[in-house]
Design a protein around this motif. Structure first.
Motif, PDB file in Angstrom:
ATOM      1  N   SER A 178     -28.731 117.265 -29.070  1.00  0.00           N
ATOM      2  CA  SER A 178     -27.303 117.480 -28.842  1.00  0.00           C
ATOM      3  C   SER A 178     -27.055 117.819 -27.377  1.00  0.00           C
ATOM      4  O   SER A 178     -27.729 118.654 -26.789  1.00  0.00           O
ATOM      5  CB  SER A 178     -26.778 118.604 -29.745  1.00  0.00           C
ATOM      6  N   HIS A 231     -18.806 119.987 -24.798  1.00  0.00           N
ATOM      7  CA  HIS A 231     -19.158 120.157 -26.213  1.00  0.00           C
ATOM      8  C   HIS A 231     -20.349 121.103 -26.332  1.00  0.00           C
ATOM      9  O   HIS A 231     -21.345 120.946 -25.625  1.00  0.00           O
ATOM     10  CB  HIS A 231     -19.511 118.797 -26.812  1.00  0.00           C
ATOM     11  N   ASN A 234     -25.729 122.019 -30.652  1.00  0.00           N
ATOM     12  CA  ASN A 234     -25.663 122.198 -32.102  1.00  0.00           C
ATOM     13  C   ASN A 234     -27.080 122.211 -32.671  1.00  0.00           C
ATOM     14  O   ASN A 234     -27.640 121.173 -33.032  1.00  0.00           O
ATOM     15  CB  ASN A 234     -24.841 121.073 -32.732  1.00  0.00           C
ATOM     16  N   ASP A 236     -28.211 123.333 -35.497  1.00  0.00           N
ATOM     17  CA  ASP A 236     -28.318 122.920 -36.896  1.00  0.00           C
ATOM     18  C   ASP A 236     -28.423 121.399 -36.999  1.00  0.00           C
ATOM     19  O   ASP A 236     -29.248 120.870 -37.752  1.00  0.00           O
ATOM     20  CB  ASP A 236     -27.114 123.416 -37.690  1.00  0.00           C
ATOM     21  N   TRP A 237     -27.583 120.697 -36.239  1.00  0.00           N
ATOM     22  CA  TRP A 237     -27.619 119.232 -36.258  1.00  0.00           C
ATOM     23  C   TRP A 237     -28.946 118.718 -35.713  1.00  0.00           C
ATOM     24  O   TRP A 237     -29.566 117.828 -36.291  1.00  0.00           O
ATOM     25  CB  TRP A 237     -26.447 118.683 -35.437  1.00  0.00           C
ATOM     26  N   ARG A 264     -20.098 116.144 -33.755  1.00  0.00           N
ATOM     27  CA  ARG A 264     -20.945 117.290 -34.074  1.00  0.00           C
ATOM     28  C   ARG A 264     -21.922 117.650 -32.967  1.00  0.00           C
ATOM     29  O   ARG A 264     -22.258 118.825 -32.795  1.00  0.00           O
ATOM     30  CB  ARG A 264     -21.723 117.017 -35.366  1.00  0.00           C
ATOM     31  N   ALA A 265     -22.390 116.641 -32.224  1.00  0.00           N
ATOM     32  CA  ALA A 265     -23.492 116.901 -31.288  1.00  0.00           C
ATOM     33  C   ALA A 265     -23.198 116.502 -29.849  1.00  0.00           C
ATOM     34  O   ALA A 265     -24.022 116.772 -28.972  1.00  0.00           O
ATOM     35  CB  ALA A 265     -24.749 116.178 -31.770  1.00  0.00           C
ATOM     36  N   GLU A 299     -32.520 125.503 -27.900  1.00  0.00           N
ATOM     37  CA  GLU A 299     -31.280 125.245 -27.162  1.00  0.00           C
ATOM     38  C   GLU A 299     -31.468 125.746 -25.725  1.00  0.00           C
ATOM     39  O   GLU A 299     -31.856 126.890 -25.513  1.00  0.00           O
ATOM     40  CB  GLU A 299     -30.112 125.991 -27.787  1.00  0.00           C
TER      41      GLU A 299
END
Length: 316
Positions: A178, A231, A234, A236-237, A264-265, A299
């Motif tokens: 992401s 953005h 993410n 989780d994604w 989402r990403a 991340e």
């Protein structure tokens, strides 16, 4: 034959705007371990799936997939400039086989590649041209974009070709996870200079390249500081994607939709199609007789990236 897979995030921001030293060391240790594994394997050929960031491919003619019969790195950020070692006859044979397998693949006898290709080659092998490599571009920035499903089919076609050649093959997917760096889009661009750069921005002046890189560093600084409209990452994604890839859950992967990926990403998360293609190539080359392993995830906002690694090995 034997086959190996390495999917690895890349970032142009290494050395420009880094996280705390412990994280830098953590990633460096990961890369060093992956490089040692590749060197011990000593591949006869590398199939490298990677994106571009408007450095080699532009909107004057943007293919979804393109295989380089010859390729040169532009040397952006801290990557080296110069030729990749592309074996012409093998690359031509691979392109023919992939097209015969039903994939609409472009070819280039003068491919320009950027850090998306150069960084994994340099980090995992030491140079741009230590091993023969077939570079395969996947469009990840310029709508309309191919789907995960099409990326899978591309990878499977490459994997079947590699299996038929019987060489020690290494499949590398470069990019993701992401992230949403400040890459301009034609749909929203208003500055004529930016529009022209998107259409035909090859061979920029050193000053123009430096200015572009400075904008990316500034964007990363703002993003890490929490003052950016980019953005969010993410986790989780990212982790679900790696789980789906490790399981080779092709129905789940085929169900990913481009609009959902962006939502989402982030817009540049489409780079993970290189991971889909590389994993599918590995699966086809090995006949499914292999195991995948998620090796790393974190991340890293300083690099505007969900940063990860996934590997696999098979002996046939």
């Amino acid at each position: 034959m034997e086959a190996r897979l390495t999917c690895l995030s890349h970032t142009p921001l290494k050395g420009y705007f880094d996280p705390v030293p412990d994280v830098v060391d953590e990633v460096a240790n990961l890369v060093a371990g992956l490089r040692a594994e590749l060197e011990a394997y000593d591949p006869e050929i590398i199939y490298l799936f990677a994106p571009d960031h408007y450095n080699g491919f532009f909107l004057d003619a943007m293919p979804q997939f393109c295989l380089g019969i010859a390729a040169d790195s532009v040397g952006d950020y801290q990557s080296s400039a110069g030729p990749l070692d592309v074996p012409r006859e093998l690359a031509e044979a691979c392109a023919t086989a992939v097209v015969d397998d039903g994939i609409d693949l472009a070819v280039s006898y003068r491919m320009l590649v950027d850090h998306g290709f150069a960084q994994p080659l340099e980090e995992l092998t030491g140079t741009l041209a230590r091993y023969p490599v077939i570079p395969i571009f996947i469009n990840a920035v310029a709508p309309p974009l191919a789907s995960f499903h099409r990326a899978r089919l591309l990878g499977e076609a490459v994997g079947r070709f590699a299996r038929g050649r019987g060489q020690r093959a290494m499949f590398i997917g470069s990019g993701g996870l992401s992230h949403n760096p400040p890459v301009p889009q034609m749909a929203t661009a208003t500055d004529p200079v930016v529009i022209e750069r998107l259409i035909a921005g090859r061979n920029p002046t050193p000053e123009a390249r430096d200015a572009r890189q400075a904008r990316t560093v500034a964007a990363a600084t703002a993003f890490a500081g929490g003052s950016s409209g980019l953005h969010p990452l993410n986790a989780d994604w990212d982790q679900q994607l790696m789980k789906d890839l490790a399981a080779r859950d092709w129905p789940a992967l085929d169900a990913y939709r481009n609009a959902d990926i962006t939502d989402r990403a982030g817009a540049s998360a489409h780079e993970v199609k290189t991971w889909v293609a590389a994993t599918a190539a590995m699966d086809a080359a090995s006949g499914g007789a292999w195991q995948a392993e998620v090796r790393y995830y974190r991340e890293i906002p300083e690099w505007i990236a969900g940063f990860g690694a996934l590997t696999g090995a098979a002996a046939l």
